[in-house]
Design an enzyme around this catalytic site. Structure first.
Site, mmCIF file in Angstrom:
data_model
loop_
_atom_site.group_PDB
_atom_site.id
_atom_site.type_symbol
_atom_site.label_atom_id
_atom_site.label_comp_id
_atom_site.label_asym_id
_atom_site.label_seq_id
_atom_site.Cartn_x
_atom_site.Cartn_y
_atom_site.Cartn_z
ATOM 1 C CB SER A 122 -19.231 -88.616 21.148
ATOM 2 O OG SER A 122 -18.361 -89.131 21.357
ATOM 3 N N GLY A 123 -18.409 -86.591 18.988
ATOM 4 C CA GLY A 123 -17.832 -85.912 18.330
ATOM 5 C C GLY A 123 -16.238 -85.811 19.249
ATOM 6 C CG ASP A 124 -13.338 -84.758 22.380
ATOM 7 O OD1 ASP A 124 -12.245 -86.180 21.779
ATOM 8 O OD2 ASP A 124 -13.334 -83.838 21.676
ATOM 9 C CG ASP A 125 -10.761 -88.501 22.979
ATOM 10 O OD1 ASP A 125 -10.511 -88.809 22.281
ATOM 11 O OD2 ASP A 125 -10.564 -87.398 23.927
#
Length: 486
Positions: free
Chosen positions: A269-272
């Site tokens: 993913s592009g975040d947590d």
């Protein structure tokens, strides 16, 4: 419909039941009742009933095609999904519940809500496609514990699959796919062309008994799975994929939730990858619902710009009793990150992480008490968060820029930090200072490279950092063997 109790077991054993191969139920009567199901594999032209594992079996089933669904990837199925759910809602409670079967095909749809005692089941070749027609995305109120949307002040777009004030909701399948077609939303977000906060793929509010399993989630507009104000949640066998530079495509975010089990998930993913939350500043304090009693295990993660496991930054209802183990990650910013700030209030406490295998990280451990994001300027400057009782053990990390960056709050240090049996191999271009620590207090044992002075080594005779030995009730959820026979 047949159902058999499956005793509590590890996911590896349970996976044998959830493989969802098309097999006969095994009785002469059921064999005679084998029927053809749209979009499913067939043997000699006859569709065989199949078995799957879930927390509840359903008395009634229906296919999306029964309500005019068209799986061509072009026709809107929003009304078909809504009509199907409305029809199956009549079987909730004493009616034994209903299951909506999504056959093979590409089923374009706008947002729709689920109902009580309900299963959404996706065939292995089924793809639910989020429409890019913005007129099909209702704007709804912000969450009370946030006071506004995450992207913008004011409302937010509805999530693709949602529901509120429900009991016994299952979203599962034979690794079918839910595709948010998020590039459309990411472009508008980066261009400042959205007036409201992006919706999520799955969001369930005030819901008890949630089971989400055996699905692939692609390209969410923002967060992928967001249970909020909910309890008794199992999220198992989920694959989440999004470009690593996509904005805010968090994997799984339990928010003001209790008794949660996240296991055997693969997330890029592009975040947590997993972010535990409980509300934002004064709004989260007012609602006061903590996230607590949470298990995370057998997680594999890639997230170059964010954390494998994050706590916060919105944690104003409190976060406590989080147990994470058997975590693998590569090319991620940090292994565990605690994010908070003055104004958040509440606490992050009793956090236990063990058994991490990490490769190519900026930081193995990162804590910050100065995360600057606030919903508005009305937060209480005297609402000082408490961070204490943080235990990390049995960690091996390679190709690391810096072992840890631990930054508490001046005059309110983070306390009770314990780090044991940790080996960090620094990268060729690592920072000269392998540990940075300010306003933190704790101990260490068997950590290499040597931690900062505020985490002194307790010597060979010291006990390792604790990890709870008691079982949580969510560990003892009983699964049933269910059969789908049309």
């Amino acid at each position: 419909m047949e159902k058999t109790r499956i005793p509590p077991t590890s996911f590896q054993t349970l996976a044998l039941w959830i493989s969802l191969m098309a097999v006969s139920i095994g009785t002469a009567d059921c064999a005679r009742r084998s029927v053809q199901l749209p979009g499913s594999s067939r043997d000699g032209g006859v569709m065989r009933p199949f078995k799957y594992a879930a927390t509840s079996c359903r008395a009634k089933t229906a296919s999306l095609t029964d309500f005019g669904g068209v799986g061509d990837g072009k026709t809107s199925n929003t009304k078909a999904f809504q009509a199907a759910v409305a029809h199956l809602a009549q079987f909730a409670g004493g009616g034994g519940g209903g299951m909506l079967y999504v056959p093979a095909g590409r089923w374009l749809t706008g947002p729709f809500n689920l109902t009580n005692s309900f299963t959404l089941f996706l065939h292995r070749d089924a793809v639910i496609l989020a429409t890019q027609d913005m007129s099909e995305w209702p704007v709804i109120d912000p969450l009370p514990s946030y006071g506004r949307g995450r992207d913008h002040a004011g409302g937010r777009y509805s999530s693709l699959i949602g529901g509120s004030n429900l009991t016994d909701v299952i979203i599962t399948g034979d690794n079918g796919t839910i595709d948010g077609q998020g590039a459309f939303w990411w472009q508008k977000f980066h261009g400042g062309k959205l007036k409201y906060t992006r919706g999520y793929l799955i969001e369930l509010l005030h819901t008890d008994q949630i089971f989400i399993s055996n699905l692939t989630l692609l390209n969410s507009p923002a967060w992928n799975i967001h249970p909020v104000y909910s309890s008794n949640i199992v999220i198992s066998g989920i694959t989440i994929l999004a470009p690593v530079r996509s904005p805010n495509t968090d994997g799984i975010n339990p928010d003001s939730c209790s008794h949660v089990r996240i296991e055997d998930c693969y997330i890029v993913s592009g975040d947590d990858c997993v972010a535990i939350k409980s509300g934002w500043d004064e709004y989260g304090i007012a609602v006061g619902m903590p996230s607590q009693h949470i298990i995370i295990r057998r997680l594999t993660c890639i997230s170059p710009t964010s954390a494998v496991i994050a706590l916060g930054s919105e944690m104003s209802g409190g976060i406590q009793d989080v147990r994470a183990e058997d975590i693998t990650a590569i090319d991620s910013e940090s292994g565990v990150r605690i994010k908070t700030a003055v104004g958040r209030g509440a606490y992050v406490k009793d956090i236990f992480v063990r058994g991490m295998n990490l490769n190519t990280m900026k930081w193995v451990f990162w804590m910050t008490g100065s995360y600057k994001s606030h919903p508005d300027n009305k937060y209480d400057p005297n609402a000082i968060p408490v961070v204490k009782g943080i235990s990390y053990s049995d960690v091996v990390a390679t190709d690391v820029t810096q072992a840890a960056r631990l930054e508490g709050i001046s005059n309110a240090p983070f306390t009770g930090i314990c780090i044991s049996n940790v080996t960090v191999q620094l990268a060729a271009k690592a920072k000269k200072q392998s540990w940075t620590c300010t306003d933190v207090e704790g101990v260490s044992k068997g950590v290499s490279p040597t931690p900062c002075a505020s985490l002194p080594d307790q010597g060979a005779g010291a006990e390792p950092c604790p990890f709870p030995t008691d079982r949580l009730p969510i560990d003892d959820i009983v699964f049933e063997e269910c059969s789908y026979t049309s």
